[in-house]
Motif scaffolding. Structure first.
Motif, PDB file in Angstrom:
ATOM      1  N   ASP A 285       0.832  -1.210   0.000  1.00  0.00           N
ATOM      2  CA  ASP A 285       0.000   0.000   0.000  1.00  0.00           C
ATOM      3  C   ASP A 285       0.867   1.261   0.000  1.00  0.00           C
ATOM      4  O   ASP A 285       0.576   2.223  -0.709  1.00  0.00           O
ATOM      5  CB  ASP A 285      -0.912   0.030   1.238  1.00  0.00           C
ATOM      6  CG  ASP A 285      -2.024  -1.016   1.147  1.00  0.00           C
ATOM      7  OD1 ASP A 285      -2.269  -1.514   0.027  1.00  0.00           O
ATOM      8  OD2 ASP A 285      -2.632  -1.340   2.194  1.00  0.00           O
ATOM      9  N   VAL A 286       1.921   1.242   0.810  1.00  0.00           N
ATOM     10  CA  VAL A 286       2.808   2.408   0.908  1.00  0.00           C
ATOM     11  C   VAL A 286       3.503   2.650  -0.433  1.00  0.00           C
ATOM     12  O   VAL A 286       3.638   3.786  -0.894  1.00  0.00           O
ATOM     13  CB  VAL A 286       3.852   2.221   2.041  1.00  0.00           C
ATOM     14  CG1 VAL A 286       4.828   3.390   2.080  1.00  0.00           C
ATOM     15  CG2 VAL A 286       3.155   2.078   3.392  1.00  0.00           C
ATOM     16  N   ILE A 287       3.935   1.566  -1.083  1.00  0.00           N
ATOM     17  CA  ILE A 287       4.602   1.669  -2.387  1.00  0.00           C
ATOM     18  C   ILE A 287       3.676   2.336  -3.402  1.00  0.00           C
ATOM     19  O   ILE A 287       4.076   3.251  -4.132  1.00  0.00           O
ATOM     20  CB  ILE A 287       5.021   0.267  -2.880  1.00  0.00           C
ATOM     21  CG1 ILE A 287       6.224  -0.218  -2.071  1.00  0.00           C
ATOM     22  CG2 ILE A 287       5.346   0.282  -4.376  1.00  0.00           C
ATOM     23  CD1 ILE A 287       6.566  -1.673  -2.292  1.00  0.00           C
ATOM     24  N   ARG A 288       2.429   1.894  -3.441  1.00  0.00           N
ATOM     25  CA  ARG A 288       1.483   2.456  -4.407  1.00  0.00           C
ATOM     26  C   ARG A 288       1.153   3.909  -4.086  1.00  0.00           C
ATOM     27  O   ARG A 288       1.053   4.740  -4.981  1.00  0.00           O
ATOM     28  CB  ARG A 288       0.204   1.618  -4.432  1.00  0.00           C
ATOM     29  CG  ARG A 288       0.390   0.307  -5.180  1.00  0.00           C
ATOM     30  CD  ARG A 288      -0.938  -0.286  -5.597  1.00  0.00           C
ATOM     31  NE  ARG A 288      -1.730  -0.664  -4.428  1.00  0.00           N
ATOM     32  CZ  ARG A 288      -1.638  -1.852  -3.837  1.00  0.00           C
ATOM     33  NH1 ARG A 288      -0.805  -2.756  -4.286  1.00  0.00           N
ATOM     34  NH2 ARG A 288      -2.380  -2.128  -2.785  1.00  0.00           N
ATOM     35  N   ALA A 289       1.002   4.194  -2.793  1.00  0.00           N
ATOM     36  CA  ALA A 289       0.602   5.548  -2.407  1.00  0.00           C
ATOM     37  C   ALA A 289       1.705   6.573  -2.683  1.00  0.00           C
ATOM     38  O   ALA A 289       1.427   7.732  -2.961  1.00  0.00           O
ATOM     39  CB  ALA A 289       0.219   5.575  -0.923  1.00  0.00           C
ATOM     40  N   HIS A 290       2.959   6.137  -2.613  1.00  0.00           N
ATOM     41  CA  HIS A 290       4.060   7.105  -2.700  1.00  0.00           C
ATOM     42  C   HIS A 290       4.950   6.965  -3.925  1.00  0.00           C
ATOM     43  O   HIS A 290       5.948   7.670  -4.047  1.00  0.00           O
ATOM     44  CB  HIS A 290       4.924   7.018  -1.437  1.00  0.00           C
ATOM     45  CG  HIS A 290       4.210   7.493  -0.206  1.00  0.00           C
ATOM     46  ND1 HIS A 290       4.088   8.825   0.113  1.00  0.00           N
ATOM     47  CD2 HIS A 290       3.543   6.813   0.748  1.00  0.00           C
ATOM     48  CE1 HIS A 290       3.392   8.942   1.229  1.00  0.00           C
ATOM     49  NE2 HIS A 290       3.043   7.736   1.634  1.00  0.00           N
ATOM     50  N   GLY A 291       4.610   6.058  -4.827  1.00  0.00           N
ATOM     51  CA  GLY A 291       5.415   5.946  -6.037  1.00  0.00           C
ATOM     52  C   GLY A 291       6.836   5.481  -5.770  1.00  0.00           C
ATOM     53  O   GLY A 291       7.790   5.997  -6.350  1.00  0.00           O
ATOM     54  N   ILE A 292       6.986   4.483  -4.886  1.00  0.00           N
ATOM     55  CA  ILE A 292       8.322   3.948  -4.570  1.00  0.00           C
ATOM     56  C   ILE A 292       8.749   2.975  -5.676  1.00  0.00           C
ATOM     57  O   ILE A 292       7.946   2.170  -6.143  1.00  0.00           O
ATOM     58  CB  ILE A 292       8.284   3.252  -3.192  1.00  0.00           C
ATOM     59  CG1 ILE A 292       8.057   4.298  -2.097  1.00  0.00           C
ATOM     60  CG2 ILE A 292       9.557   2.454  -2.936  1.00  0.00           C
ATOM     61  CD1 ILE A 292       7.688   3.703  -0.753  1.00  0.00           C
ATOM     62  N   LEU A 293      10.011   3.065  -6.086  1.00  0.00           N
ATOM     63  CA  LEU A 293      10.536   2.182  -7.135  1.00  0.00           C
ATOM     64  C   LEU A 293      10.912   0.817  -6.589  1.00  0.00           C
ATOM     65  O   LEU A 293      10.563  -0.211  -7.148  1.00  0.00           O
ATOM     66  CB  LEU A 293      11.818   2.788  -7.720  1.00  0.00           C
ATOM     67  CG  LEU A 293      11.712   3.717  -8.903  1.00  0.00           C
ATOM     68  CD1 LEU A 293      13.088   4.303  -9.194  1.00  0.00           C
ATOM     69  CD2 LEU A 293      11.203   2.974 -10.116  1.00  0.00           C
ATOM     70  N   ARG A 294      11.700   0.843  -5.523  1.00  0.00           N
ATOM     71  CA  ARG A 294      12.198  -0.386  -4.917  1.00  0.00           C
ATOM     72  C   ARG A 294      12.199  -0.250  -3.419  1.00  0.00           C
ATOM     73  O   ARG A 294      12.440   0.826  -2.884  1.00  0.00           O
ATOM     74  CB  ARG A 294      13.639  -0.663  -5.341  1.00  0.00           C
ATOM     75  CG  ARG A 294      13.762  -1.272  -6.695  1.00  0.00           C
ATOM     76  CD  ARG A 294      15.188  -1.694  -6.989  1.00  0.00           C
ATOM     77  NE  ARG A 294      15.202  -2.486  -8.213  1.00  0.00           N
ATOM     78  CZ  ARG A 294      14.999  -3.788  -8.265  1.00  0.00           C
ATOM     79  NH1 ARG A 294      14.808  -4.475  -7.165  1.00  0.00           N
ATOM     80  NH2 ARG A 294      14.997  -4.425  -9.412  1.00  0.00           N
ATOM     81  N   LEU A 295      11.968  -1.381  -2.746  1.00  0.00           N
ATOM     82  CA  LEU A 295      12.031  -1.377  -1.293  1.00  0.00           C
ATOM     83  C   LEU A 295      12.555  -2.747  -0.893  1.00  0.00           C
ATOM     84  O   LEU A 295      12.070  -3.763  -1.392  1.00  0.00           O
ATOM     85  CB  LEU A 295      10.627  -1.140  -0.737  1.00  0.00           C
ATOM     86  CG  LEU A 295      10.501  -0.838   0.752  1.00  0.00           C
ATOM     87  CD1 LEU A 295       9.263   0.020   0.985  1.00  0.00           C
ATOM     88  CD2 LEU A 295      10.407  -2.104   1.563  1.00  0.00           C
ATOM     89  N   LYS A 296      13.590  -2.768  -0.075  1.00  0.00           N
ATOM     90  CA  LYS A 296      14.028  -4.094   0.367  1.00  0.00           C
ATOM     91  C   LYS A 296      14.697  -4.004   1.727  1.00  0.00           C
ATOM     92  O   LYS A 296      15.132  -2.947   2.160  1.00  0.00           O
ATOM     93  CB  LYS A 296      14.920  -4.753  -0.682  1.00  0.00           C
ATOM     94  CG  LYS A 296      16.337  -4.287  -0.781  1.00  0.00           C
ATOM     95  CD  LYS A 296      17.029  -4.930  -1.988  1.00  0.00           C
ATOM     96  CE  LYS A 296      17.710  -6.247  -1.652  1.00  0.00           C
ATOM     97  NZ  LYS A 296      18.462  -6.781  -2.813  1.00  0.00           N
TER      98      LYS A 296
END
Length: 353
Positions: A285-296
């Motif tokens: 949800d956070v990725i979609r809301a903030h336009g994050i490319l990668r998270l690990k």
């Protein structure tokens, strides 16, 4: 149990710039061993150029060739799975596997092959990156040289030759976890913006569209390599930021250059979480809301001695338990990468919630 090796599928039509992108990636691997699997039919001439650039003469079918920078290259001679098994049986295992495909067939069968016993325990799907020829797509052609793409398709009797290129292109966009619009230097700023907006609307929710010229993108944006364990990552990235300049009206060059200062990364820490699948959904949800490319990063789950490895590219979030925390502090530590301008405070709050 060692960490799984991430595998990234790079797809896109002939001429989109996959080779340039991959060559840049291999030249900037920073000591990471990347294994490149070329899944092209009759396109080794083009890809042979990559290998020459790495100090190798040729990469013949079925061979696994060691490149001078520690990377490895092989072609899928008969079948993808034996090639993977051969690669995984090596003593000096790669840090990352990159599979290049022509964009003429969906990568789904390839992604399914990762569920094969003996591969699924050792490899994780990092993501599908689709490379797009920005100029051609803007002009409504999908490929710079449509005849060359059709000729490539005609060579392979396994492919369906009926589907129009526009539909194959739609498929590539639909299955992408990240879209790289290459040759952005050939578009004016308003054209580039219109194209990235359009591709975003045609792709799945949460897929980020990244611009590149000459296929030059930081390796940690493309592969997420080099992010995770290094505590100094954020500091290392700040080095690229200090020369960042404002977009003045007369600063025309800036629209066309897309250097490392266009990306930022930071680390978010938190304590243990109670529910791994709920947390994965929260991250998504956070990725979609903030336009994050990668998270690990690594997650501490209440009551589990093993640490949970989490990696995400766009909307694709993958988690698996890899090794005991041992003496390391039981904390959750996530590295976030995105284009410059991410709302670090809001993202941190949302991930710590």
């Amino acid at each position: 149990m060692p960490a799984k090796i991430p595998a990234t599928v790079v797809t896109g039509f002939l001429g989109a710039g996959k080779t340039t992108l991959i060559r840049h990636m291999l030249q900037n691997a920073h000591g990471k061993k990347i294994a490149l699997i070329i899944n092209e039919f009759g396109d080794l001439g083009v890809d042979g150029d990559i290998l020459k650039g790495c100090g190798e003469e040729t990469c013949t079918e079925g061979d696994i060739v060691e490149l001078s920078n520690g990377c490895i290259c092989c072609t899928v001679a008969d079948d993808f799975i034996p090639t993977m098994e051969q690669l995984l049986a090596r003593e000096d295992k790669p840090d990352h596997i990159v599979i290049e495909t022509s964009g003429l067939a969906l990568p789904q069968p390839l992604v399914r092959a990762f569920n094969w016993p003996g591969i699924s325990t050792k490899v994780t799907v990092d993501g599908v990156i689709t490379v797009v020829d920005g100029r051609a797509v803007h002009d409504g052609q999908f490929a710079h040289n449509v005849a060359a793409v059709d000729a490539q398709r005609a060579q392979d009797e396994n492919l369906d030759h009926e589907t129009p290129l526009s539909e194959l292109f739609e498929d590539q966009v639909a299955c992408a976890d990240m879209i790289v619009v290459n040759k952005i230097d050939l578009l004016a700023e308003d054209e580039a913006t219109a194209l990235t907006t359009r591709l975003k609307s045609e792709s799945r929710d949460g897929v980020q569209v990244v611009r590149a010229s000459m296929g030059a993108l930081p390796v940690d944006v493309l592969l997420g390599q080099g992010i995770g364990a290094e505590a100094d990552l954020a500091a290392r990235h700040e080095i690229h930021h200090h020369h960042h300049h404002d977009d003045d009206a007369d600063d025309h060059d800036h629209a066309h250059s897309h250097g490392h200062d266009e990306f930022q990364s930071f680390i978010v820490t938190r304590g243990e979480i109670t529910d791994a699948s709920a947390f994965a959904a929260q991250v998504s949800d956070v990725i979609r809301a903030h336009g994050i490319l990668r998270l690990k990063g690594f997650v501490a789950v209440d009551g589990k001695p093993m640490r949970l490895t989490l990696q995400a590219v766009g909307p694709r979030v993958d988690t698996y338990f890899d090794q005991p925390f041992g003496t390391a502090p039981r904390e959750t530590r996530l590295v976030v990468i995105g284009e410059t301008g991410l709302d670090q405070a809001a993202i941190t709050t949302a991930l710590q919630a």
